[in-house]
Design an enzyme around this catalytic site. Sequence first.
Site, PDB file in Angstrom:
ATOM      1  N   HIS A   1      25.698  10.859  77.849  1.00  0.00           N
ATOM      2  CA  HIS A   1      26.548  11.944  77.342  1.00  0.00           C
ATOM      3  C   HIS A   1      26.109  12.106  75.895  1.00  0.00           C
ATOM      4  O   HIS A   1      26.423  11.260  75.060  1.00  0.00           O
ATOM      5  CB  HIS A   1      28.010  11.489  77.472  1.00  0.00           C
ATOM      6  CG  HIS A   1      28.999  12.233  76.630  1.00  0.00           C
ATOM      7  ND1 HIS A   1      30.091  12.868  77.176  1.00  0.00           N
ATOM      8  CD2 HIS A   1      29.095  12.422  75.285  1.00  0.00           C
ATOM      9  CE1 HIS A   1      30.814  13.421  76.199  1.00  0.00           C
ATOM     10  NE2 HIS A   1      30.230  13.167  75.048  1.00  0.00           N
TER      11      HIS A   1
ATOM     12  N   ASP B   1      31.243  17.629  86.559  1.00  0.00           N
ATOM     13  CA  ASP B   1      32.047  16.973  85.513  1.00  0.00           C
ATOM     14  C   ASP B   1      33.545  17.240  85.761  1.00  0.00           C
ATOM     15  O   ASP B   1      34.304  17.476  84.815  1.00  0.00           O
ATOM     16  CB  ASP B   1      31.627  17.424  84.105  1.00  0.00           C
ATOM     17  CG  ASP B   1      32.135  16.471  83.020  1.00  0.00           C
ATOM     18  OD1 ASP B   1      32.738  15.432  83.353  1.00  0.00           O
ATOM     19  OD2 ASP B   1      31.944  16.791  81.824  1.00  0.00           O
TER      20      ASP B   1
ATOM     21  N   GLY C   1      38.134  18.721  79.051  1.00  0.00           N
ATOM     22  CA  GLY C   1      37.774  18.618  80.470  1.00  0.00           C
ATOM     23  C   GLY C   1      38.543  19.545  81.379  1.00  0.00           C
ATOM     24  O   GLY C   1      39.692  19.898  81.106  1.00  0.00           O
TER      25      GLY C   1
HETATM   26 ZN    ZN Z   1      30.598  13.480  79.123  1.00  0.00          ZN
HETATM   27 ZN    ZN Z   2      32.231  13.444  82.184  1.00  0.00          ZN
END
Ligand code: ZN
Ligand code: ZN
Length: 431
Positions: free
Chosen positions: A188, A313, A332
Amino acid sequence: MRPIPQRNARMLLIKNGRVLDPASKTDAKLDVLLDGDRIANVGANLSVDGAEVFDANGMIVAPGFIDLHCHLREPGQEMSETIETGSKSAARGGFTAVCCMPNTLPVNDSASVTRGIMERANATGSVRVWPIGAVSVGSKGEALAEIAGMKDAGIVAVSDDGKPVATARLMRQAMEYCDSLGLPVIDHCEDPSLFAGGVMREGPQSARLGLKGIPSESESICVGRDVEVVGLTKARLHIAHMSTRGSLEHVRSAKKQGLRVTCEVTPHHFTLIDQDVNYNTHYKMNPPLASSSDRDALIEGLADGSIDVIATDHAPHHAASKDVEFDRAPFGILGFETGLALGLSELVHRGKISLMRLVELFTTGPARVLGMERKIAAGQPGDITIFSTELKWTYRAADSPSKSRNTPFDGREFRGGPMATTVAGRLVYKR
Ligand SMILES: [Zn+2]
Ligand SMILES: [Zn+2]
């Protein structure tokens, strides 16, 4: 690998579909027979006594989709998602296997946590759950985690997702060690000193909204570092949720040098841009939505093969945690149930990539990162994704089996989407 679920011995015959198989470059009207947990036969006009028949007329029959990047929140954050609810949502999105990131509570940094996840997946999962272990103890960026032990317990890769692998030195150690174990390291990518508490992409829109921006270089500097470390180690590296043109240039240059560097993009990064961000926290994700120039670069990369994988994701957050000011909301959004439909609407129907290429990005692409095969052939696992390119439907987050509702795509109308999903020869979702 998930043991075969208990089931009555029976056969499922998928008839009249258009089989699209990137591994063999097959694009033909064929029937597929699943017997027990495997594919038994692929051919024209199959008929088998006693088999249950699924009529896939007008539909695409593809190898089972793999999601290389998701968050199932179990153990520790079961308010937001569990393996049971998340994997049901995955099945509904056409995924037959999902790789869950280790930033749970506790972090999946030991064989005992990995075993716990595998046990829950075997007991409650609708699809195959392939855990990703942490690179470092507690994902704290200091000492390497118990990676060999986690591998024996079932992890398929390592990552400190949520954060970058903290230093180039730790990245070097992780790559060298994981290469000997045959595991990819997934990073990431962000530079914490540039990220510095930002909440969206830095640019005219962040200035207009008065929100703290994150420059795109926060990501590309870290991708550049990682590619340099691959130059040193010659090991494998996979870049998670890549979102900028600068990062893509690093990946292209690595590939040109023959380095084993792969990358993924999310459906939201090839669909939305920073101009779409307002104060609605369903548009807050990390990496943040990028500029239109970055989005166009990602679409080019998906088309020309520089980008290997589409990964969702999927990052569920309980409603209360997103129902706060933009600055304070977690990063997110949900991803499983809209991923394929966004790929069809934004990429295939707009003529950016072929349907075969889209299937590749969800199947052989992620399989290659994991060192696996994915194809429709006798003897292969009975994991099949059946979808329509034409069905008109509206995504309603309220109907999702996920425990969370954090999506910017609620109410969006789509052309094309998942119709049925089989895992180990068993129908786990049917529209
Ligand atoms: Zn991430
Ligand atoms: Zn993630």
